[in-house]
Write an enzyme that holds these catalytic residues in place. Sequence first.
Site, PDB file in Angstrom:
ATOM      1  N   HIS A 109      29.904  43.181  41.231  1.00 23.04           N
ATOM      2  CA  HIS A 109      30.028  42.157  39.910  1.00 23.04           C
ATOM      3  C   HIS A 109      28.699  41.745  39.622  1.00 23.04           C
ATOM      4  CE1 HIS A 109      34.362  40.670  40.995  1.00 23.04           C
ATOM      5  NE2 HIS A 109      33.998  41.231  42.167  1.00 23.04           N
TER       6      HIS A 109
ATOM      7  N   SER B 290      39.865  42.375  45.951  1.00 25.82           N
ATOM      8  CA  SER B 290      41.418  42.429  45.573  1.00 25.82           C
ATOM      9  C   SER B 290      41.660  43.947  44.798  1.00 25.82           C
ATOM     10  CB  SER B 290      41.519  41.422  44.508  1.00 25.82           C
ATOM     11  OG  SER B 290      40.768  41.576  43.250  1.00 25.82           O
ATOM     12  N   VAL B 291      40.520  44.646  44.422  1.00 30.80           N
ATOM     13  CA  VAL B 291      40.791  45.942  43.956  1.00 30.80           C
ATOM     14  C   VAL B 291      40.088  46.881  45.012  1.00 30.80           C
ATOM     15  CG1 VAL B 291      40.535  47.454  42.087  1.00 30.80           C
ATOM     16  CG2 VAL B 291      40.963  44.984  41.615  1.00 30.80           C
TER      17      VAL B 291
ATOM     18  N   ASN C 199      32.581  41.999  46.730  1.00 33.14           N
ATOM     19  CA  ASN C 199      33.228  41.409  47.923  1.00 33.14           C
ATOM     20  C   ASN C 199      33.880  42.594  48.728  1.00 33.14           C
ATOM     21  OD1 ASN C 199      33.059  38.912  46.732  1.00 33.14           O
ATOM     22  ND2 ASN C 199      34.510  39.668  45.069  1.00 33.14           N
TER      23      ASN C 199
ATOM     24  N   HIS D  10      33.329  47.874  43.457  1.00 28.13           N
ATOM     25  CA  HIS D  10      32.803  47.391  42.392  1.00 28.13           C
ATOM     26  C   HIS D  10      31.759  46.141  42.700  1.00 28.13           C
ATOM     27  CE1 HIS D  10      36.574  45.575  43.499  1.00 28.13           C
ATOM     28  NE2 HIS D  10      36.039  44.458  43.184  1.00 28.13           N
TER      29      HIS D  10
ATOM     30  N   ASP E  49      34.695  42.181  32.830  1.00 28.21           N
ATOM     31  CA  ASP E  49      35.694  41.754  34.052  1.00 28.21           C
ATOM     32  C   ASP E  49      36.859  40.967  32.896  1.00 28.21           C
ATOM     33  OD1 ASP E  49      36.018  40.835  37.349  1.00 28.21           O
ATOM     34  OD2 ASP E  49      37.100  39.809  35.958  1.00 28.21           O
TER      35      ASP E  49
HETATM   36  P1  AMP Z   1      37.360  41.711  43.610  1.00 38.20           P
HETATM   37  O1  AMP Z   1      38.139  40.450  43.686  1.00 38.20           O
HETATM   38  O2  AMP Z   1      36.058  41.660  44.047  1.00 38.20           O
HETATM   39  O3  AMP Z   1      38.191  42.812  44.152  1.00 38.20           O
HETATM   40  O4  AMP Z   1      37.167  41.942  42.202  1.00 38.20           O
HETATM   41  C1  AMP Z   1      38.181  42.482  41.300  1.00 38.20           C
HETATM   42  C2  AMP Z   1      37.896  42.046  39.841  1.00 38.20           C
HETATM   43  O5  AMP Z   1      38.660  43.157  39.060  1.00 38.20           O
HETATM   44  C3  AMP Z   1      38.403  40.730  39.435  1.00 38.20           C
HETATM   45  O6  AMP Z   1      37.471  39.886  39.274  1.00 38.20           O
HETATM   46  C4  AMP Z   1      39.224  40.806  38.454  1.00 38.20           C
HETATM   47  O7  AMP Z   1      39.167  40.028  37.482  1.00 38.20           O
HETATM   48  C5  AMP Z   1      39.082  42.445  37.862  1.00 38.20           C
HETATM   49  N1  AMP Z   1      39.765  43.074  37.156  1.00 38.20           N
HETATM   50  C6  AMP Z   1      41.199  43.213  37.596  1.00 38.20           C
HETATM   51  N2  AMP Z   1      42.014  43.889  36.746  1.00 38.20           N
HETATM   52  C7  AMP Z   1      41.070  44.371  35.659  1.00 38.20           C
HETATM   53  C8  AMP Z   1      41.222  44.856  34.387  1.00 38.20           C
HETATM   54  N3  AMP Z   1      41.994  45.558  34.214  1.00 38.20           N
HETATM   55  N4  AMP Z   1      39.898  45.064  33.781  1.00 38.20           N
HETATM   56  C9  AMP Z   1      38.856  44.224  34.093  1.00 38.20           C
HETATM   57  N5  AMP Z   1      38.924  43.813  35.079  1.00 38.20           N
HETATM   58  C10 AMP Z   1      39.848  43.621  35.883  1.00 38.20           C
END
Ligand code: AMP
Length: 112
Positions: free
Chosen positions: A100, A93-94, A85, A98, A28
């Site tokens: 974690h 947020s993405v 999440n 994924h 991450d």
């Molecule tokens: P979530 O909030 O569960 O959607 O997790 C998204 C995660 O993606 C967060 O922990 C971010 O820090 C991580 N993230 C966002 N952009 C990148 C990236 N370019 N490379 C690695 N992790 C990322």
Amino acid sequence: MTLFEKIVAREIPADILHEDDLCIAFRDIAPQAPVHVLVVPKRPLPRVAEARPGDEPLLGHLLLTASRLAAGLGIAESGFRVVINNGRDGGESVPHLHVHVLGGRPLEWPPG
Ligand code: AMP
């Protein structure tokens, strides 16, 4: 293309720890613990709520990969947390599923 598809395509750099036919795992970018890895299906399933019965093998593979990575990174014995999440209140947020994997320090419960 989602952000994580761009990592799969090597359009965005990442510290990749594992890759196979179904998934990729990388550190991450904003680690919340000494070990913080994301296990991501190559297919851009948006979130676990969109998973269908046909996704069972993929979901199982993500969890087994998370567990193997934890062992390989030396946190299986001390313990670790696996988090997905989902949606706004879940902190997603993405919009590309994924898992974690967090460890290397004691993690509090309940989460914030
Ligand atoms: P979530 O909030 O569960 O959607 O997790 C998204 C995660 O993606 C967060 O922990 C971010 O820090 C991580 N993230 C966002 N952009 C990148 C990236 N370019 N490379 C690695 N992790 C990322």
